[in-house]
Motif scaffolding. Sequence first.
Motif, short mmCIF file in Angstrom:
data_model
loop_
_atom_site.label_atom_id
_atom_site.label_comp_id
_atom_site.label_asym_id
_atom_site.label_seq_id
_atom_site.Cartn_x
_atom_site.Cartn_y
_atom_site.Cartn_z
N TYR A 58 35.62 40.41 31.53
CA TYR A 58 35.66 40.63 32.92
C TYR A 58 35.37 39.75 33.69
O TYR A 58 34.76 39.08 33.11
CB TYR A 58 35.08 41.96 33.36
CG TYR A 58 35.59 43.08 31.65
CD1 TYR A 58 36.95 44.20 32.34
CD2 TYR A 58 34.62 43.61 30.88
CE1 TYR A 58 36.43 45.26 31.30
CE2 TYR A 58 34.97 43.86 29.59
CZ TYR A 58 35.99 44.71 30.39
OH TYR A 58 36.09 46.76 28.67
N SER A 59 35.86 40.27 35.13
CA SER A 59 35.42 40.05 36.44
C SER A 59 34.58 40.62 37.12
O SER A 59 34.18 41.19 36.71
CB SER A 59 36.56 39.51 37.68
OG SER A 59 37.44 40.77 38.28
N ARG A 60 33.15 40.11 37.54
CA ARG A 60 32.47 40.36 38.47
C ARG A 60 32.81 41.77 39.02
O ARG A 60 31.88 42.98 39.28
CB ARG A 60 32.14 39.45 40.11
CG ARG A 60 30.83 40.36 40.69
CD ARG A 60 29.78 40.94 40.01
NE ARG A 60 29.01 39.45 39.74
CZ ARG A 60 27.68 38.98 39.24
NH1 ARG A 60 27.15 40.74 38.36
NH2 ARG A 60 27.33 38.84 39.26
N ASP A 79 32.02 33.92 38.06
CA ASP A 79 31.93 34.97 37.99
C ASP A 79 32.53 36.48 36.47
O ASP A 79 33.94 36.32 36.79
CB ASP A 79 32.38 36.03 38.61
CG ASP A 79 31.35 35.20 40.47
OD1 ASP A 79 30.64 35.76 39.95
OD2 ASP A 79 31.91 35.95 41.55
N LEU A 80 32.36 35.55 35.32
CA LEU A 80 32.52 35.83 33.69
C LEU A 80 32.38 36.61 33.18
O LEU A 80 30.91 36.00 33.37
CB LEU A 80 33.92 34.84 33.46
CG LEU A 80 35.06 33.93 34.47
CD1 LEU A 80 35.09 33.05 33.02
CD2 LEU A 80 35.95 34.51 34.66
N ASP A 91 42.05 39.10 45.86
CA ASP A 91 41.87 39.64 43.86
C ASP A 91 43.19 39.49 43.27
O ASP A 91 43.05 39.44 42.13
CB ASP A 91 41.19 41.20 44.12
CG ASP A 91 39.61 40.71 44.47
OD1 ASP A 91 39.27 39.61 44.58
OD2 ASP A 91 39.32 42.04 44.55
N LEU A 103 39.95 40.92 32.25
CA LEU A 103 40.86 39.75 32.52
C LEU A 103 41.61 39.25 30.95
O LEU A 103 42.45 38.57 31.07
CB LEU A 103 40.23 38.27 32.60
CG LEU A 103 39.42 38.68 34.60
CD1 LEU A 103 38.48 37.45 34.43
CD2 LEU A 103 40.06 38.73 35.35
N LEU A 108 40.93 30.05 34.45
CA LEU A 108 40.15 31.20 34.18
C LEU A 108 38.93 30.06 35.61
O LEU A 108 38.49 30.99 36.60
CB LEU A 108 39.26 31.35 33.42
CG LEU A 108 39.79 32.65 32.64
CD1 LEU A 108 39.48 32.99 31.15
CD2 LEU A 108 39.42 34.00 33.44
N GLU A 136 44.57 36.15 42.18
CA GLU A 136 43.82 35.49 41.91
C GLU A 136 43.86 36.74 40.08
O GLU A 136 44.60 36.20 38.78
CB GLU A 136 42.49 36.07 41.38
CG GLU A 136 41.71 35.06 42.24
CD GLU A 136 39.99 35.51 42.58
OE1 GLU A 136 40.28 36.58 42.04
OE2 GLU A 136 39.91 34.60 43.26
N ARG A 137 44.71 37.72 40.10
CA ARG A 137 44.81 38.65 39.21
C ARG A 137 46.50 38.11 39.04
O ARG A 137 46.38 37.83 37.52
CB ARG A 137 45.22 40.01 39.18
CG ARG A 137 44.13 40.60 39.55
CD ARG A 137 43.50 42.00 39.11
NE ARG A 137 44.99 43.09 40.11
CZ ARG A 137 44.59 43.25 41.50
NH1 ARG A 137 43.03 43.15 41.53
NH2 ARG A 137 45.00 43.80 41.51
N TYR A 180 38.42 32.18 39.02
CA TYR A 180 37.08 33.06 39.21
C TYR A 180 35.42 32.42 39.08
O TYR A 180 35.07 32.83 38.96
CB TYR A 180 37.37 34.11 37.85
CG TYR A 180 38.52 35.23 37.53
CD1 TYR A 180 38.07 36.56 38.92
CD2 TYR A 180 39.78 35.05 37.42
CE1 TYR A 180 38.54 37.30 38.87
CE2 TYR A 180 40.32 35.94 37.65
CZ TYR A 180 40.18 36.66 37.78
OH TYR A 180 41.16 37.95 38.17
#
Length: 477
Positions: free
Chosen positions: A20-22, A49-50, A124, A27, A42, A127-128, A46
């Motif tokens: 997961y991300s923060r 923040d993983l 966000d 993910l 990644l 990034e996704r 990110y």
Amino acid sequence: MKSLDIATLRSGTRLPQNLYSRQGVLLLRQGSELSEELVKTLAGAYGGDLFLARTPIELDGLEARDAGNGTYAPGRAVQRDTLTAGGIVVVEAGEAPDELQVDAIRLGGVAATRPASIADVSRDRRERIRLADAHVAVIKRRWDDLPLRIESAPASLDLTNRARVGWPDDHALRRYRASSVDRVRTLYARVLAGVEIELAEATELIEDLIERLVAHPDRFTRIALLESRDLDFLPDHAFTCCCLSICIGARLGWSRTDVALAGLSGLFADIGMGLVPERIRRSPGLLDEAERSRVERHSGAGVILLEVIQGMPESVRRAVYQHHERLNGSGYPDRLRARHISDLARAVSVADSFGASLAWRNHRAGRLPYHAIEEVVRLGSERVLDRKATRALVQCTGIFPVGSWVRLSTGLDALVVGNDSEALDRPMVRVKMHSEVGPPIDQVVRLSDHAPWELSVIKPIEPPLHARTVPSRRDAA
């Protein structure tokens, strides 16, 4: 919950838990194998923040939300990014959920504790998208050795049955369709929620439809083409596409196994649209570039979402990804040409196109079934859609599809209730005639039982007022 140092990630590593991300966004799922591209993406998107965890609620800064308390309702915009139990961002801050998305949230909603700014939402999302593209690229490699073509099977389904009894009336068919769409709605909500599903939960519906097709091949498409309360509702369209894909595969002479794969592909072809805001799906005007991009990404999103269905065949996931590709290269997401598009995807493309052309949208009326068939045939002749699949669709529906209204050479209007694959312009119709000596006569007539000069269809017509469940094109004008 375990914080993960990005520097420790290596290509070939399998994740021991969900990543997961923060923000609590899922993910990668437990068991996913990292590729070099995924590691780089990644790290770039990110940073540090993983987190490894079982569910996003284990992360700090997130809180479980009760979707039944009125906070989430169709059409009511949310102030925070809203995730489902599996960590899928189903509604972004500022957007309003639809009915299906609310269903998914009710299975376990998670929300950020602070409202997100427009800049945060955009960042966000970017990034996704970066990670989703890298993820899909890895998945696509699994398809390299899958055959693209499906051969006709010696033991294909027998579609010669012309049973005149046992077919339910329209009231029973509507109940069956409504209950089937509810089953699809539940499946879609669970996929969006990230809840693991056994493949058998979907194949039970597929097998039931195949049995109905074999028992009544001349009437089967009535199930697909019954008017619904909302033809833009995703589960409703999914059920229509599923039925038509099954029928197309059967008419192509595929084995029962391959016909079932066609049904699965049609059923889940548009699952990724569940992540597209309703305002975009129902937009009455032309979409801008960003909105079109979000729509075109639904194919890739669907491939990733289907990871929750245990045992989902890779051939089906490929068909979901390719079902908007076109033989002439004008489709998406990869602008593939004919030789790179699988037969499953070709069949679903035809089913999806026909079903979509019938649907009413905010910006246009749905076409009459007769004109929708004309449009699909035209696209087949222009090598946009597959010719064999379009021919199979016509064999399924006839020139005057089941559910159409037509004017007969006697001057009477009739409802098409069945078709004849060997005489496509001579369907089975229901005619209501007034009688001077008794109640009205309600008679089902097979035109193929009569000589063309005795009885034939003159033209398709609008449904009579008493038969309409949606406005006519004249009413809409």
